[in-house]
Design a protein around this motif. Sequence first.
Motif, PDB file in Angstrom:
ATOM      1  N   THR A  48       0.845  -1.197   0.000  1.00  0.00           N
ATOM      2  CA  THR A  48       0.000   0.000   0.000  1.00  0.00           C
ATOM      3  C   THR A  48       0.879   1.245   0.000  1.00  0.00           C
ATOM      4  OG1 THR A  48      -1.776  -1.119   1.190  1.00  0.00           O
ATOM      5  CG2 THR A  48      -1.730   1.282   1.344  1.00  0.00           C
ATOM      6  N   ASP A  49       0.543   2.180  -0.878  1.00  0.00           N
ATOM      7  CA  ASP A  49       1.253   3.467  -0.913  1.00  0.00           C
ATOM      8  C   ASP A  49       0.589   4.382   0.106  1.00  0.00           C
ATOM      9  OD1 ASP A  49       2.376   5.914  -1.388  1.00  0.00           O
ATOM     10  OD2 ASP A  49       2.224   5.785  -3.588  1.00  0.00           O
ATOM     11  N   TRP A  50       1.248   4.549   1.238  1.00  0.00           N
ATOM     12  CA  TRP A  50       0.641   5.307   2.336  1.00  0.00           C
ATOM     13  C   TRP A  50       0.636   6.807   2.068  1.00  0.00           C
ATOM     14  CZ3 TRP A  50      -2.386   2.668   5.370  1.00  0.00           C
ATOM     15  CH2 TRP A  50      -2.162   1.292   5.513  1.00  0.00           C
ATOM     16  N   GLN A  51       1.091   7.209   0.867  1.00  0.00           N
ATOM     17  CA  GLN A  51       0.970   8.626   0.473  1.00  0.00           C
ATOM     18  C   GLN A  51      -0.177   8.823  -0.519  1.00  0.00           C
ATOM     19  OE1 GLN A  51       4.772  10.014  -1.009  1.00  0.00           O
ATOM     20  NE2 GLN A  51       5.854   9.219   0.784  1.00  0.00           N
ATOM     21  N   ASP A  52      -0.816   7.730  -0.952  1.00  0.00           N
ATOM     22  CA  ASP A  52      -1.860   7.806  -1.991  1.00  0.00           C
ATOM     23  C   ASP A  52      -3.240   7.637  -1.340  1.00  0.00           C
ATOM     24  OD1 ASP A  52      -3.583   7.559  -4.112  1.00  0.00           O
ATOM     25  OD2 ASP A  52      -2.731   5.679  -4.868  1.00  0.00           O
ATOM     26  N   ARG A  53      -3.946   8.741  -1.182  1.00  0.00           N
ATOM     27  CA  ARG A  53      -5.221   8.677  -0.455  1.00  0.00           C
ATOM     28  C   ARG A  53      -6.280   7.877  -1.223  1.00  0.00           C
ATOM     29  NH1 ARG A  53      -8.439  14.435  -1.092  1.00  0.00           N
ATOM     30  NH2 ARG A  53      -8.581  14.387  -3.362  1.00  0.00           N
ATOM     31  N   THR A  54      -6.101   7.731  -2.548  1.00  0.00           N
ATOM     32  CA  THR A  54      -7.130   7.018  -3.318  1.00  0.00           C
ATOM     33  C   THR A  54      -7.089   5.504  -3.080  1.00  0.00           C
ATOM     34  OG1 THR A  54      -5.834   6.687  -5.339  1.00  0.00           O
ATOM     35  CG2 THR A  54      -7.001   8.779  -5.141  1.00  0.00           C
ATOM     36  N   THR A  55      -5.980   4.999  -2.528  1.00  0.00           N
ATOM     37  CA  THR A  55      -5.910   3.552  -2.258  1.00  0.00           C
ATOM     38  C   THR A  55      -5.640   3.218  -0.786  1.00  0.00           C
ATOM     39  OG1 THR A  55      -3.571   3.555  -2.905  1.00  0.00           O
ATOM     40  CG2 THR A  55      -5.167   2.877  -4.586  1.00  0.00           C
ATOM     41  N   CYS A  56      -4.895   4.064  -0.071  1.00  0.00           N
ATOM     42  CA  CYS A  56      -4.431   3.630   1.258  1.00  0.00           C
ATOM     43  C   CYS A  56      -5.562   3.513   2.276  1.00  0.00           C
ATOM     44  CB  CYS A  56      -3.314   4.528   1.773  1.00  0.00           C
ATOM     45  SG  CYS A  56      -3.844   6.134   2.394  1.00  0.00           S
ATOM     46  N   VAL A  57      -6.704   4.099   1.974  1.00  0.00           N
ATOM     47  CA  VAL A  57      -7.825   4.024   2.927  1.00  0.00           C
ATOM     48  C   VAL A  57      -8.608   2.719   2.776  1.00  0.00           C
ATOM     49  CG1 VAL A  57      -8.033   6.544   2.934  1.00  0.00           C
ATOM     50  CG2 VAL A  57      -9.458   5.207   1.369  1.00  0.00           C
ATOM     51  N   LEU A  58      -8.281   1.938   1.745  1.00  0.00           N
ATOM     52  CA  LEU A  58      -9.161   0.818   1.376  1.00  0.00           C
ATOM     53  C   LEU A  58      -8.770  -0.528   1.968  1.00  0.00           C
ATOM     54  CD1 LEU A  58      -9.398   1.649  -2.446  1.00  0.00           C
ATOM     55  CD2 LEU A  58     -11.047   2.258  -0.665  1.00  0.00           C
ATOM     56  N   PHE A  59      -7.461  -0.747   2.163  1.00  0.00           N
ATOM     57  CA  PHE A  59      -6.998  -2.127   2.347  1.00  0.00           C
ATOM     58  C   PHE A  59      -6.651  -2.477   3.789  1.00  0.00           C
ATOM     59  CE2 PHE A  59      -6.018  -0.888  -2.053  1.00  0.00           C
ATOM     60  CZ  PHE A  59      -6.841  -1.796  -2.690  1.00  0.00           C
ATOM     61  N   GLY A  60      -6.725  -3.781   4.083  1.00  0.00           N
ATOM     62  CA  GLY A  60      -6.356  -4.290   5.401  1.00  0.00           C
ATOM     63  C   GLY A  60      -5.673  -5.639   5.262  1.00  0.00           C
ATOM     64  N   ASP A  61      -5.151  -6.144   6.385  1.00  0.00           N
ATOM     65  CA  ASP A  61      -4.420  -7.419   6.403  1.00  0.00           C
ATOM     66  C   ASP A  61      -5.224  -8.479   7.160  1.00  0.00           C
ATOM     67  OD1 ASP A  61      -2.335  -5.979   5.253  1.00  0.00           O
ATOM     68  OD2 ASP A  61      -1.343  -5.622   7.189  1.00  0.00           O
ATOM     69  N   GLY A  62      -4.998  -9.735   6.799  1.00  0.00           N
ATOM     70  CA  GLY A  62      -5.649 -10.837   7.519  1.00  0.00           C
ATOM     71  C   GLY A  62      -5.595 -12.107   6.700  1.00  0.00           C
ATOM     72  N   ALA A  63      -6.161 -13.160   7.287  1.00  0.00           N
ATOM     73  CA  ALA A  63      -6.182 -14.459   6.601  1.00  0.00           C
ATOM     74  C   ALA A  63      -7.413 -15.246   7.025  1.00  0.00           C
ATOM     75  CB  ALA A  63      -4.916 -15.259   6.940  1.00  0.00           C
ATOM     76  N   GLY A  64      -7.918 -16.029   6.070  1.00  0.00           N
ATOM     77  CA  GLY A  64      -9.036 -16.926   6.353  1.00  0.00           C
ATOM     78  C   GLY A  64      -8.755 -18.267   5.700  1.00  0.00           C
ATOM     79  N   ALA A  65      -9.260 -19.335   6.307  1.00  0.00           N
ATOM     80  CA  ALA A  65      -8.963 -20.685   5.794  1.00  0.00           C
ATOM     81  C   ALA A  65     -10.180 -21.580   5.924  1.00  0.00           C
ATOM     82  CB  ALA A  65      -7.803 -21.289   6.585  1.00  0.00           C
ATOM     83  N   VAL A  66     -10.264 -22.555   5.026  1.00  0.00           N
ATOM     84  CA  VAL A  66     -11.284 -23.598   5.148  1.00  0.00           C
ATOM     85  C   VAL A  66     -10.625 -24.958   4.948  1.00  0.00           C
ATOM     86  CG1 VAL A  66     -13.133 -22.086   4.287  1.00  0.00           C
ATOM     87  CG2 VAL A  66     -11.987 -23.638   2.685  1.00  0.00           C
ATOM     88  N   VAL A  67     -11.200 -25.975   5.594  1.00  0.00           N
ATOM     89  CA  VAL A  67     -10.787 -27.364   5.373  1.00  0.00           C
ATOM     90  C   VAL A  67     -11.833 -28.010   4.483  1.00  0.00           C
ATOM     91  CG1 VAL A  67     -10.265 -29.582   6.454  1.00  0.00           C
ATOM     92  CG2 VAL A  67      -9.733 -27.450   7.656  1.00  0.00           C
ATOM     93  N   LEU A  68     -11.373 -28.663   3.423  1.00  0.00           N
ATOM     94  CA  LEU A  68     -12.277 -29.390   2.523  1.00  0.00           C
ATOM     95  C   LEU A  68     -12.103 -30.893   2.715  1.00  0.00           C
ATOM     96  CD1 LEU A  68     -11.882 -27.653  -0.990  1.00  0.00           C
ATOM     97  CD2 LEU A  68     -13.620 -27.224   0.767  1.00  0.00           C
ATOM     98  N   GLN A  69     -13.226 -31.588   2.841  1.00  0.00           N
ATOM     99  CA  GLN A  69     -13.241 -33.057   2.805  1.00  0.00           C
ATOM    100  C   GLN A  69     -14.519 -33.502   2.098  1.00  0.00           C
ATOM    101  OE1 GLN A  69     -12.852 -34.441   6.901  1.00  0.00           O
ATOM    102  NE2 GLN A  69     -10.627 -34.699   6.660  1.00  0.00           N
ATOM    103  N   THR A  70     -14.567 -34.757   1.714  1.00  0.00           N
ATOM    104  CA  THR A  70     -15.817 -35.246   1.118  1.00  0.00           C
ATOM    105  C   THR A  70     -16.699 -35.841   2.213  1.00  0.00           C
ATOM    106  OG1 THR A  70     -14.707 -37.312   0.582  1.00  0.00           O
ATOM    107  CG2 THR A  70     -14.939 -35.720  -1.196  1.00  0.00           C
ATOM    108  N   ARG A  71     -17.999 -35.722   2.010  1.00  0.00           N
ATOM    109  CA  ARG A  71     -19.001 -36.277   2.916  1.00  0.00           C
ATOM    110  C   ARG A  71     -19.981 -37.082   2.085  1.00  0.00           C
ATOM    111  NH1 ARG A  71     -15.835 -35.504   6.213  1.00  0.00           N
ATOM    112  NH2 ARG A  71     -15.799 -33.997   7.905  1.00  0.00           N
ATOM    113  N   LYS A  72     -20.553 -38.144   2.707  1.00  0.00           N
ATOM    114  CA  LYS A  72     -21.447 -39.015   1.936  1.00  0.00           C
ATOM    115  C   LYS A  72     -22.805 -38.366   1.684  1.00  0.00           C
ATOM    116  CE  LYS A  72     -19.436 -43.504   2.763  1.00  0.00           C
ATOM    117  NZ  LYS A  72     -18.393 -43.283   3.758  1.00  0.00           N
ATOM    118  N   THR A  73     -23.200 -37.443   2.580  1.00  0.00           N
ATOM    119  CA  THR A  73     -24.529 -36.820   2.434  1.00  0.00           C
ATOM    120  C   THR A  73     -24.392 -35.333   2.119  1.00  0.00           C
ATOM    121  OG1 THR A  73     -24.595 -36.399   4.789  1.00  0.00           O
ATOM    122  CG2 THR A  73     -25.632 -38.438   4.018  1.00  0.00           C
TER     123      THR A  73
END
Length: 335
Positions: free
Chosen positions: A152-177
């Motif tokens: 992020t360009d912390w001098q560019d007001r058109t973009t620096c106000v928009l973004f954040g950091d983080g992570a999300g995850a899912v576990v995939l498996q097969t199920r019979k139903t």
Amino acid sequence: MTPATPGAVCIVGTGAYLPARVLTNAELEKMVETSDEWIASRTGIRQRHIAAADEATSDMSAIAAQRALDAAGVEAMEVDLIVVATVTPDMPFPSTACFVQKKIGARKAFCFDIEAACSGFVYALDVGYRFLATGGAKTALIIGGEKLSSVTDWQDRTTCVLFGDGAGAVVLQTRKTGRGIIGTVAGSDGTLANLLQIPGGGSRHPSSAETIDKRLHFLKMQGNEVFKHAVRCMCDAAQQVLDRHGLKVEDVKWVIPHQANLRIIQAIAQRLGVGIERFCVNLDQVGNMSSASIPVALDEAVRAGRIQHGDLMLFVAFGGGFTWGATLLEWHHGK
Ligand code: ACO
């Protein structure tokens, strides 16, 4: 290759991680020429989380992944595929997925990253789905992780106000139903790549004193152009995936959209004819976390008890490339 397991490919656990540091709109007012009123009314964002200097994408992704494994009751050694969607990898190579593997001890997994900007999680989920559906893997970790503050360009007001950091995850498996993941529609348009990109640091403009001087390592976006395409492409993808599987928008209980801008989400809700109360929205608290947006919003909704067994859900995303995609799934609780 193990033979394909009959059954539905399901999300059996979710996890998320947000860094401790919160950056508010009031603080941004002191950094660039902007206001809480402008940011909130134009985007819906009120704050975002910012990773520590020594916290990389794989650190956040590994915590989210471990939380997803714990929620699923799955051991790291059972994981045989890790896919990380990111535009902010720890380094050009090895993949961030390999670093996650090391941190969580998933020694039996094969690992790689996917880069589809803000659509990355939807693309990665589709890849994971296909590995499981064809017997190439039995347990997959699909992760969206971003340290956007590092590009992020912390001098560019058109973009620096928009973004954040983080992570999300899912576990995939097969199920019979149940049905689990029903299908994904995805698309790309490379002719519009110039509207949203990080120009420096790749083979086109390798890192040099000149690329640093020209600020080419920061994210550049023509926001109002991106806005128009985002609404159109996400609505089209949503409608296409519904049509392909013979479902109607009224059948959808929850929509989890990419969290770029509340006005984009409102426009999608209106065009699709879905009440905004059926959208899971958290961008006021976290901003745009690119590929982490959908899995973090999903994890919040799951842990809040909003998603019930059998609910039909729609994930819909749009990002640089341009890339877009929509995934339909029936939510599955339990073994
Ligand atoms: N504070 C105050 N004024 C600002 C700010 C700010 N932070 N940023 C821009 N402005 C000004 C502009 O300079 C412009 O001023 P002018 O009229 O005097 O020239 C005015 O506000 C309007 O600017 P626009 O860019 O037209 O504003 P818009 O209403 O389009 O909102 C925004 C900008 C929020 C970026 C919006 O266009 C947007 O959300 N676009 C889509 C983003 C997106 O979906 N990205 C895809 C995923 S991101 C990824 O893939 C990594």
